[in-house]
Design a protein around this motif. Structure first.
Motif, PDB file in Angstrom:
ATOM      1  N   UNK A 133       0.846  -1.187   0.000  1.00  0.00           N
ATOM      2  CA  UNK A 133       0.000   0.000   0.000  1.00  0.00           C
ATOM      3  C   UNK A 133       0.889   1.246   0.000  1.00  0.00           C
ATOM      4  N   UNK A 134       0.786   2.106  -1.016  1.00  0.00           N
ATOM      5  CA  UNK A 134       1.704   3.255  -1.121  1.00  0.00           C
ATOM      6  C   UNK A 134       1.339   4.398  -0.180  1.00  0.00           C
ATOM      7  N   UNK A 135       2.327   5.194   0.146  1.00  0.00           N
ATOM      8  CA  UNK A 135       2.147   6.444   0.903  1.00  0.00           C
ATOM      9  C   UNK A 135       2.797   7.565   0.111  1.00  0.00           C
ATOM     10  N   UNK A 136       2.073   8.155  -0.833  1.00  0.00           N
ATOM     11  CA  UNK A 136       2.669   9.159  -1.732  1.00  0.00           C
ATOM     12  C   UNK A 136       3.241  10.374  -1.009  1.00  0.00           C
ATOM     13  N   UNK A 137       2.553  10.820   0.047  1.00  0.00           N
ATOM     14  CA  UNK A 137       3.047  11.994   0.768  1.00  0.00           C
ATOM     15  C   UNK A 137       3.745  11.616   2.069  1.00  0.00           C
ATOM     16  N   UNK A 138       4.006  10.333   2.256  1.00  0.00           N
ATOM     17  CA  UNK A 138       4.690   9.802   3.438  1.00  0.00           C
ATOM     18  C   UNK A 138       3.899  10.022   4.721  1.00  0.00           C
ATOM     19  N   UNK A 139       2.644  10.374   4.613  1.00  0.00           N
ATOM     20  CA  UNK A 139       1.795  10.584   5.791  1.00  0.00           C
ATOM     21  C   UNK A 139       0.563   9.692   5.700  1.00  0.00           C
ATOM     22  N   UNK A 140      -0.182   9.841   4.618  1.00  0.00           N
ATOM     23  CA  UNK A 140      -1.408   9.076   4.422  1.00  0.00           C
ATOM     24  C   UNK A 140      -1.135   7.858   3.543  1.00  0.00           C
ATOM     25  N   UNK A 141      -1.725   6.743   3.915  1.00  0.00           N
ATOM     26  CA  UNK A 141      -1.558   5.498   3.166  1.00  0.00           C
ATOM     27  C   UNK A 141      -2.761   5.268   2.263  1.00  0.00           C
ATOM     28  N   UNK A 142      -2.482   4.954   1.034  1.00  0.00           N
ATOM     29  CA  UNK A 142      -3.531   4.634   0.069  1.00  0.00           C
ATOM     30  C   UNK A 142      -3.724   3.123   0.082  1.00  0.00           C
ATOM     31  N   UNK A 143      -4.840   2.673   0.603  1.00  0.00           N
ATOM     32  CA  UNK A 143      -5.073   1.241   0.780  1.00  0.00           C
ATOM     33  C   UNK A 143      -5.599   0.623  -0.519  1.00  0.00           C
ATOM     34  N   UNK A 144      -4.780  -0.232  -1.119  1.00  0.00           N
ATOM     35  CA  UNK A 144      -5.136  -0.874  -2.384  1.00  0.00           C
ATOM     36  C   UNK A 144      -5.023  -2.388  -2.289  1.00  0.00           C
ATOM     37  N   UNK A 145      -5.246  -2.921  -1.073  1.00  0.00           N
ATOM     38  CA  UNK A 145      -5.180  -4.359  -0.886  1.00  0.00           C
ATOM     39  C   UNK A 145      -6.296  -5.046  -1.650  1.00  0.00           C
ATOM     40  N   UNK A 146      -5.954  -6.034  -2.446  1.00  0.00           N
ATOM     41  CA  UNK A 146      -6.934  -6.725  -3.282  1.00  0.00           C
ATOM     42  C   UNK A 146      -6.396  -8.100  -3.635  1.00  0.00           C
ATOM     43  N   UNK A 147      -7.222  -8.900  -4.271  1.00  0.00           N
ATOM     44  CA  UNK A 147      -6.799 -10.221  -4.725  1.00  0.00           C
ATOM     45  C   UNK A 147      -6.305 -10.098  -6.162  1.00  0.00           C
ATOM     46  N   UNK A 148      -5.031  -9.745  -6.285  1.00  0.00           N
ATOM     47  CA  UNK A 148      -4.449  -9.533  -7.615  1.00  0.00           C
ATOM     48  C   UNK A 148      -4.304 -10.833  -8.397  1.00  0.00           C
ATOM     49  N   UNK A 149      -4.381 -11.971  -7.699  1.00  0.00           N
ATOM     50  CA  UNK A 149      -4.270 -13.277  -8.364  1.00  0.00           C
ATOM     51  C   UNK A 149      -5.638 -13.947  -8.446  1.00  0.00           C
TER      52      UNK A 149
END
Length: 310
Positions: A133-149
């Protein structure tokens, strides 16, 4: 700006974040893709429409065989040598797993068909999107957890749930009627064992699914070789005559040979299958090697030779 404080950019950050496409146009903010979809190179959520590769089916076959083999092991372990109920319990365990597999496939998209659509596995991280899950501004986390498979991760868990339900519906009644030669506690021990190993294999899939996906061919090959050697040693098989003297030994032998071939084919699919098919001729090799060398490693012979020298 997004409500979470993460700025909207031309491309979404992270490996698995994407935007949803609606009515032919990309809309919304970067986030998790719906189930059954995955972010493509343009960071747009794209529906998974591909069919699983042969290697994917072999992986699913391995995970489907795991509870069946454990069922058979504990049924054999607890049934006793004089029990005539073991064969029927083996058949029931296969019926439970087979029905569970068919029901699981029918309930997976496309619903009602024995085929599934899937997202192609590209790398190990596809199994562990929660760690990316990325944190573009190093403060807030962008939650993109998914079943990629999709659906290789959840379909196994659903299958295990159906296996457990089918076992609880069929096995207790069967065992109660046919396992009369065993005690009241012994006859249900194989069921109790399943109640222990099902949570274990479920956690194994949930935590180590990605590792198992890449390692299962080697696991099959190593375990089948070890268990065959242990069985032949415990049964004191040292010649072809003793090997073919009982039908049960032949069943165990051919079952292990099938597992040998399964593992070899799975390993070959990681490279080029056509160039590696001749390796299937090596399937009987471990058995022939064991029989040829068993007489040289007999403990009694080693002890007698050692004592004669002194």
């Amino acid at each position: 700006m997004m409500s979470s404080g993460v700025a909207v950019s031309s491309t979404c950050p992270g490996l698995y974040c994407g935007r949803i496409m609606m009515n032919g146009s990309v809309e919304g903010e970067c986030g998790v893709c719906p189930r059954g979809e995955r972010a493509n190179i343009q960071k747009v959520c794209e529906r998974c429409i591909e069919s699983p590769e042969l290697y994917d089916w072999l992986y699913l076959g391995f995970m489907a065989m795991l509870p069946l083999v454990l069922h058979w092991f504990f049924i054999e372990w607890y049934s006793g040598k004089k029990s005539s109920s073991a064969l029927l319990q083996h058949a029931t365990a296969m019926l439970e797993c087979s029905v569970s597999a068919v029901v699981t496939l029918l309930l997976t998209e496309p619903v009602g068909k024995l085929s599934i659509r899937s997202c192609r596995v590209q790398m190990l991280s596809d199994w562990y999107t929660m760690l990316y899950n990325p944190s573009p501004d190093y403060i807030n986390t962008l939650h993109c957890t998914q079943e990629a498979v999709y659906p290789l991760y959840t379909i196994v868990l659903i299958y295990y749930a159906f296996c457990l339900v089918m076992m609880m519906l069929l096995r207790p009644l069967l065992v109660k009627k046919i396992a009369c030669g065993l005690g009241k506690t012994d006859r249900f021990r194989s069921i109790y064992a399943a109640l222990y190993f099902f949570p274990i294999v479920t956690v194994l899939q949930a935590v180590g699914g990605g590792l198992l996906y890449y390692a299962f061919p080697y696991i099959i090959l190593v375990l089948s070789l070890v268990t065959l050697a242990v069985y032949m040693s415990a049964s004191e098989i040292q010649s072809f005559q003793s090997l073919i003297s009982k039908k049960k030994r032949l069943v165990v032998l051919f079952s292990h040979w099938l597992l040998h071939g399964y593992g070899i084919i799975s390993i070959c699919l990681l490279d080029k299958l056509e160039l590696s098919l001749p390796l299937l001729a090596l399937v009987p090799g471990p058995t022939l090697f064991y029989i040829a060398t068993a007489k040289f490693t007999e403990p009694s012979r080693i002890l007698s030779e050692g004592s004669s020298r002194h």
